[in-house]
Write an enzyme that holds these catalytic residues in place. Sequence first.
Site, PDB file in Angstrom:
ATOM      1  CG  ASP A  43     -20.972 -45.786  21.838  1.00 30.29           C
ATOM      2  OD1 ASP A  43     -20.751 -45.090  20.830  1.00 30.29           O
ATOM      3  OD2 ASP A  43     -22.118 -45.931  22.314  1.00 30.29           O
ATOM      4  CD  GLU A  79     -26.747 -44.396  25.432  1.00 29.85           C
ATOM      5  OE1 GLU A  79     -27.976 -44.271  25.284  1.00 29.85           O
ATOM      6  OE2 GLU A  79     -25.924 -44.123  24.562  1.00 29.85           O
ATOM      7  CD  GLU A 128     -28.936 -39.906  20.241  1.00 34.41           C
ATOM      8  OE1 GLU A 128     -28.631 -41.082  19.971  1.00 34.41           O
ATOM      9  OE2 GLU A 128     -28.672 -39.381  21.344  1.00 34.41           O
ATOM     10  CD  GLU A 194     -22.798 -42.190  14.246  1.00 36.33           C
ATOM     11  OE1 GLU A 194     -22.756 -43.431  14.353  1.00 36.33           O
ATOM     12  OE2 GLU A 194     -22.943 -41.440  15.228  1.00 36.33           O
TER      13      GLU A 194
HETATM   14  C1  HMH Z   1     -20.890 -43.256  17.787  1.00 36.31           C
HETATM   15  N1  HMH Z   1     -23.162 -42.445  17.613  1.00 36.31           N
HETATM   16  C2  HMH Z   1     -22.233 -43.063  18.351  1.00 36.31           C
HETATM   17  N2  HMH Z   1     -22.495 -43.503  19.584  1.00 36.31           N
HETATM   18  C3  HMH Z   1     -23.724 -43.333  20.116  1.00 36.31           C
HETATM   19  N3  HMH Z   1     -23.970 -43.803  21.370  1.00 36.31           N
HETATM   20  C4  HMH Z   1     -24.725 -42.693  19.370  1.00 36.31           C
HETATM   21  C5  HMH Z   1     -24.395 -42.250  18.106  1.00 36.31           C
HETATM   22  C6  HMH Z   1     -26.118 -42.494  19.897  1.00 36.31           C
HETATM   23  O1  HMH Z   1     -26.151 -41.884  21.117  1.00 36.31           O
END
Ligand code: HMH
Length: 207
Positions: A43, A79, A128, A194
Amino acid sequence: MSPQALLLRYRALWEAATRHPFLEGVRTGALPEPAFRRWLVQDYHFVGGLLASQAYVLAAAPRADQRVVALGLVALVDELDWLEGHARERGLALEVPIHSTCQEYVDFLRSLHRAPYPAQITALWACERAYLDAWTGAAPGAEPYREFVRRWTQPAFAQYVTALESCASRALGTASAAEREAAEQAFRRVAELERAFWEMTWEGGEP
Ligand code: HMH
């Protein structure tokens, strides 16, 4: 076609994108630690890629959308700091190779800079919104993961997602048929990617 209409039309696809044993493991605490570690480092790669892609969205944004997209960019920089802190706490190296599944998602987002703006902003909103829905389903989360659940369920994040939805809604409202089609395709692709991202954390394997 509105963002809400997309969620309804592709309900099953959306469920697959936002519900997963990974998230159930976050909720109950039964999450295997390797899955969590894989998720965290990938991530981190993903957010770096999203940040670069979102810069292109900002470049294409109409005047009314600039603030939302620009503030979102800064939030992604925060983030990255936050994920670096968590990786350090857990002794995880972030300099691991990007997994092909993560790379595919990042490449797709980057490729959207050549797509019409309605597709770009719809994809950003979907990306998001997917995290909002996914982590909301895992709330409040078992203790080790509660901070992660909190990040993507807090009111400020939900408001950001709503603001992106308004931008997407405006863009789709004035889009041509071809642009709407591009936006719909982008939405579906985000949902598929996703789902694949959660699968990647779960199955592991070689990058
Ligand atoms: C895989 N999808 C993924 N990671 C994230 N951090 C977000 C969405 C949202 O920013």
